[in-house]
Write a protein that holds these residues in place. Structure first.
Motif, PDB file in Angstrom:
ATOM      1  N   GLU A 151     -97.561 -38.885  10.060  1.00  0.00           N
ATOM      2  CA  GLU A 151     -97.836 -38.809   8.625  1.00  0.00           C
ATOM      3  C   GLU A 151     -99.339 -38.967   8.345  1.00  0.00           C
ATOM      4  OE1 GLU A 151     -96.406 -41.640   5.191  1.00  0.00           O
ATOM      5  OE2 GLU A 151     -94.747 -41.123   6.538  1.00  0.00           O
ATOM      6  N   LYS A 152     -99.938 -39.964   8.991  1.00  0.00           N
ATOM      7  CA  LYS A 152    -101.377 -40.206   8.787  1.00  0.00           C
ATOM      8  C   LYS A 152    -102.196 -39.002   9.230  1.00  0.00           C
ATOM      9  CE  LYS A 152    -101.798 -45.213   8.946  1.00  0.00           C
ATOM     10  NZ  LYS A 152    -102.066 -46.354   9.791  1.00  0.00           N
ATOM     11  N   ASN A 172    -101.254 -35.880   9.431  1.00  0.00           N
ATOM     12  CA  ASN A 172    -101.061 -34.771   8.489  1.00  0.00           C
ATOM     13  C   ASN A 172    -101.940 -34.944   7.257  1.00  0.00           C
ATOM     14  OD1 ASN A 172     -99.293 -33.299  10.033  1.00  0.00           O
ATOM     15  ND2 ASN A 172     -97.459 -34.290   9.177  1.00  0.00           N
ATOM     16  N   THR A 173    -102.076 -36.180   6.776  1.00  0.00           N
ATOM     17  CA  THR A 173    -102.914 -36.433   5.609  1.00  0.00           C
ATOM     18  C   THR A 173    -104.396 -36.254   5.947  1.00  0.00           C
ATOM     19  OG1 THR A 173    -101.295 -38.114   5.056  1.00  0.00           O
ATOM     20  CG2 THR A 173    -103.316 -38.126   3.754  1.00  0.00           C
TER      21      THR A 173
END
Ligand code: ZN
Length: 446
Positions: A182-183, A185-186
């Motif tokens: 998730e990190k 991707n951000t």
């Protein structure tokens, strides 16, 4: 006054134009200066070297992690005690706040490839020099701006950097894989650096498209990069994977533009020795003995690592005469698999979690092995220092048990049955060096 531009010019010219004679001459000079410094400033070294001819480097006794840890208070040149440093490290482990200096120094606990618990100790200037070395020597891809996501169990405050050309963001490997994905991707970095165990799992996430980033280059560090993992990661990400080789004691090697791993001959002196401490010729594996030119506050002289390396007998096409490491035969721990509570799926748990749960539990542990026989069974083999009372053993088991309960629960996984065994664990360096072993295979990890 330290001049970074001069350092830049020197870093590049040393790497490109020095021949073997230049390298040897420089190393001899640095070694002489270092020994003089250690003998004068470090109480430990002045005793350790008493009776030795200081001009005969290859006759000086070897250091190792045990000696380093046992004598840390007398070894460092800034008057810190071993106890206060360990206390500081354990506090950080508890709070997981790695953002503070301790009395102006970066003090951390190493669990890395070289063995049991150790203190990593760097002054601000030493850390800065190492950062400059990487910035100036590392073959960054030619792009407008580098955005590097560094998956690092950081102990350096201010490690993150946002400059004109380079932005570095730190991503903790102590998060779950889902959080790391998730990190990333951000952040959408164009470079990713992480240990191969994490990269391997990220490659899987890239393949199933939950990870959406497309880096220009991937950098592996911290554990041995096997050819299989390198191939898988390169295929799934469709980009090159290069390796850096760093231990707590020294920044040993960096890749060149051709992807070969060159020893940083100007900041570290590496001896490759056989079992009888005789030099090994290039092409054959040998123990790594490191002498570091940067770390002056904790002098590292003839420090034996547990890693084995093979020096490439062939010169590199890039033209540099800095020796090339053909292969690092170090430790490669396995990923542990948890059984998810809600369904029958399996959950990745990075080996670093397991290593830390053990080494942070007690000072009495000399050596350990963890074997996972199924997603719900762990065997922990411990070799303790001599004369440990039963009560201490009970405390160690209780602490490890509690640490593991926290880890598995955080990963939404069933807490496994844990069996403790007290045995003598002899390291066999001819075999693959692993402390965390999973002896069942799952399809998606093949
Ligand atoms: Zn090269």
């Amino acid at each position: 006054m330290f001049n970074p531009l001069r350092f830049l010019w020197k870093v590049n010219s040393r790497f490109k134009s020095w021949d073997e004679k230049d390298i040897k001459k420089y190393q001899r000079k640095q070694i002489k200066k270092l020994i003089k410094h250690a003998n004068k400033k470090s109480k430990f070294y002045s005793t350790f070297y008493s009776g030795y001819d200081l001009t005969n480097f290859s006759n000086l006794p070897f250091m190792n992690k045990q000696l380093f840890m046992d004598n840390f208070s007398q070894l460092n040149t800034v008057g810190l005690t071993r106890e206060e440093c360990i206390y500081h490290c354990l506090e950080k482990e508890q709070s997981r706040d790695f953002s503070e200096y301790y009395k102006g120094y970066l003090v951390g606990m190493s669990t890395g490839t070289s063995g049991n618990r150790g203190i990593e100790f760097v002054s601000k200037i030493e850390a800065f020099l190492m950062q400059l070395l990487v910035f100036f020597r590392f073959p960054f891809p030619k792009t407008k701006k580098i955005h590097l996501a560094f998956i690092l169990r950081v102990f350096s405050p201010g490690f993150g950097h946002n400059g004109v050309k380079i932005r570095i963001t730190y991503v903790s490997p102590l998060d779950t894989i889902e959080t790391i994905v998730e990190k990333l991707n951000t952040l959408n970095p164009n470079l990713i650096s992480g240990p191969p165990s994490v990269l391997q799992v990220l490659a899987r996430a890239k393949k199933d498209r939950s990870l959406k980033v497309s880096p220009l280059l991937i950098i592996s560090y911290g554990e041995v990069l096997s050819l299989n993992v390198k191939k898988t990661v390169e295929k799934d990400f469709n980009c090159t994977v290069v390796e850096v080789y760093k231990s707590s004691e020294s920044f040993i090697a960096l890749p060149c533009k051709d992807g070969k791993l060159h020893i940083n001959e100007d900041t570290t002196f590496i001896e490759v020795l056989d079992k009888n401490n005789e030099p090994v010729e290039p092409g054959k594996p040998g123990f790594v003995v490191v002498t570091d030119f940067i770390k002056r506050k904790t002098p590292i002289i003839r420090y034996k690592l547990n890693d084995l390396i093979t020096i490439d007998p062939e010169p590199c096409f890039c033209g540099s005469k800095f020796r090339v490491i053909k292969q690092v035969h170090g430790r490669a721990d396995d990923i542990i698999l948890g059984k998810k509570i809600r369904n029958d799926d399996l959950q990745f748990i990075l080996p670093d979690f397991i290593r830390r749960s053990i080494i942070s539990s007690s000072e009495h542990i000399e050596e350990y092995n963890v074997i996972q026989t199924s997603p719900t069974n762990l065997t922990i083999k411990l070799q303790l220092v001599t004369n440990v009372k039963e009560q201490i053993k009970e405390e160690i088991e209780k602490t490890i048990q509690q640490n593991l309960v926290n880890i598995f629960t955080k990963h939404d996984s069933e807490v496994p049955n844990i069996e403790f065994l007290y045995v003598s664990l002899k390291q066999d360096f001819d075999k693959k060096l692993r402390r965390i072993r999973r002896n069942f295979e799952e399809d998606f990890l093949k």
